[in-house]
Design a protein around this motif. Sequence first.
Motif, PDB file in Angstrom:
ATOM      1  N   MET A  79       0.860  -1.183   0.000  1.00 55.69           N
ATOM      2  CA  MET A  79       0.000   0.000   0.000  1.00 55.69           C
ATOM      3  C   MET A  79       0.898   1.235   0.000  1.00 55.69           C
ATOM      4  SD  MET A  79      -3.200  -1.097   0.112  1.00 55.69           S
ATOM      5  CE  MET A  79      -4.283   0.099   0.911  1.00 55.69           C
ATOM      6  N   SER A  80       0.526   2.217  -0.791  1.00 52.08           N
ATOM      7  CA  SER A  80       1.293   3.450  -0.895  1.00 52.08           C
ATOM      8  C   SER A  80       0.583   4.565  -0.146  1.00 52.08           C
ATOM      9  CB  SER A  80       1.467   3.843  -2.367  1.00 52.08           C
ATOM     10  OG  SER A  80       1.854   5.195  -2.492  1.00 52.08           O
ATOM     11  N   PHE A  81       1.298   5.210   0.790  1.00 55.57           N
ATOM     12  CA  PHE A  81       0.695   6.348   1.478  1.00 55.57           C
ATOM     13  C   PHE A  81       0.324   7.437   0.491  1.00 55.57           C
ATOM     14  CE2 PHE A  81       1.421  10.712   2.766  1.00 55.57           C
ATOM     15  CZ  PHE A  81       0.408  10.862   3.694  1.00 55.57           C
ATOM     16  N   HIS A  82       1.213   7.729  -0.441  1.00 55.61           N
ATOM     17  CA  HIS A  82       0.965   8.843  -1.353  1.00 55.61           C
ATOM     18  C   HIS A  82      -0.218   8.548  -2.276  1.00 55.61           C
ATOM     19  CE1 HIS A  82       5.180   9.335  -0.059  1.00 55.61           C
ATOM     20  NE2 HIS A  82       4.868  10.615  -0.065  1.00 55.61           N
ATOM     21  N   GLY A  83      -0.386   7.278  -2.676  1.00 57.18           N
ATOM     22  CA  GLY A  83      -1.572   6.904  -3.430  1.00 57.18           C
ATOM     23  C   GLY A  83      -2.824   7.036  -2.585  1.00 57.18           C
ATOM     24  N   GLY A  84      -2.729   6.596  -1.309  1.00 55.96           N
ATOM     25  CA  GLY A  84      -3.860   6.749  -0.402  1.00 55.96           C
ATOM     26  C   GLY A  84      -4.226   8.198  -0.184  1.00 55.96           C
ATOM     27  N   LEU A  85      -3.217   9.071  -0.118  1.00 55.43           N
ATOM     28  CA  LEU A  85      -3.470  10.500   0.045  1.00 55.43           C
ATOM     29  C   LEU A  85      -4.238  11.056  -1.143  1.00 55.43           C
ATOM     30  CD1 LEU A  85      -3.068  13.189   1.534  1.00 55.43           C
ATOM     31  CD2 LEU A  85      -0.858  13.402   0.365  1.00 55.43           C
ATOM     32  N   ILE A  86      -3.836  10.663  -2.347  1.00 52.09           N
ATOM     33  CA  ILE A  86      -4.565  11.108  -3.536  1.00 52.09           C
ATOM     34  C   ILE A  86      -6.014  10.623  -3.482  1.00 52.09           C
ATOM     35  CG2 ILE A  86      -4.721  10.872  -6.049  1.00 52.09           C
ATOM     36  CD1 ILE A  86      -1.647  10.716  -6.080  1.00 52.09           C
TER      37      ILE A  86
END
Length: 268
Positions: free
Chosen positions: A96-103
């Motif tokens: 899981m990517s934090f930056h993807g989750g942020l988007i």
Amino acid sequence: MLPYPNINPVALDLGFIQIHWYGLMYLVGIGGAWWLASRRLAEFDASWSKEKLSDLVFWVAMGVILGGRLGYVLFYDLHSYVANPALILQVWKGGMSFHGGLIGVLLATWWFGKRNNKGFFELMDFIAPLVPIGLGAGRIGNFINAELWGKVTDVPWAMVFPTGGPEPRHPSQLYQFALEGVALFLILWAFSRKPRPTMAVSGLFALCYGIFRFIVEFVRVPDAQLGYLAFGWLTMGQVLCLPMILGGAGLMIYAYRRQAAHAQGAAQ
């Protein structure tokens, strides 16, 4: 050196289904965020019902999960997932990517705000102090999964991870839990307890997270399929954090300058 606790990643095996600690950590993060949000609901908008808050938390959670998974696929390992798309569904293995989750959270918040007549940054300032709960829980999930460990080291608190070879390593998941979870929560919670100009809380979140993550990346081993991107030390995580650091600082400067301009205009 400290012994790695070697916790079974499967919290409960019912035979027909396995419940993983990693998945439970997401439930802890979402549940904890909802509970704290419900305590702050009156000061955010007294006209909102608990049902509307639950809708907001649901859509934000969907943004985290879908955005986090798709972000990891796009930013970190696109080739493997194109070769075997079924891997995208195996979220219990991590990835899981934090930056993807942020988007995903940004898009979900924008959509929810449009439907409920709430400004984007008004909602983001309300959500931002809740996010570190999920970040901290997620890093504990990484630790239990024995993934995302750090570089080889001789510090007294180093650990030998079962997936990291025989050398003792930095427990970088716990560093991130302490910084992105505990420290970030305390900073944002204390900052948001007093009235702040719109965008200031969101800006502080982006700034602090970006700095904390950028620092830990120096002792965390980058994803094997990517390695270092430049200079023998620059990681994808650091590259993705740079816009957060600059954007967060910019938001805070803009928020306080706009507040000062409004105060000056009102005084004239």
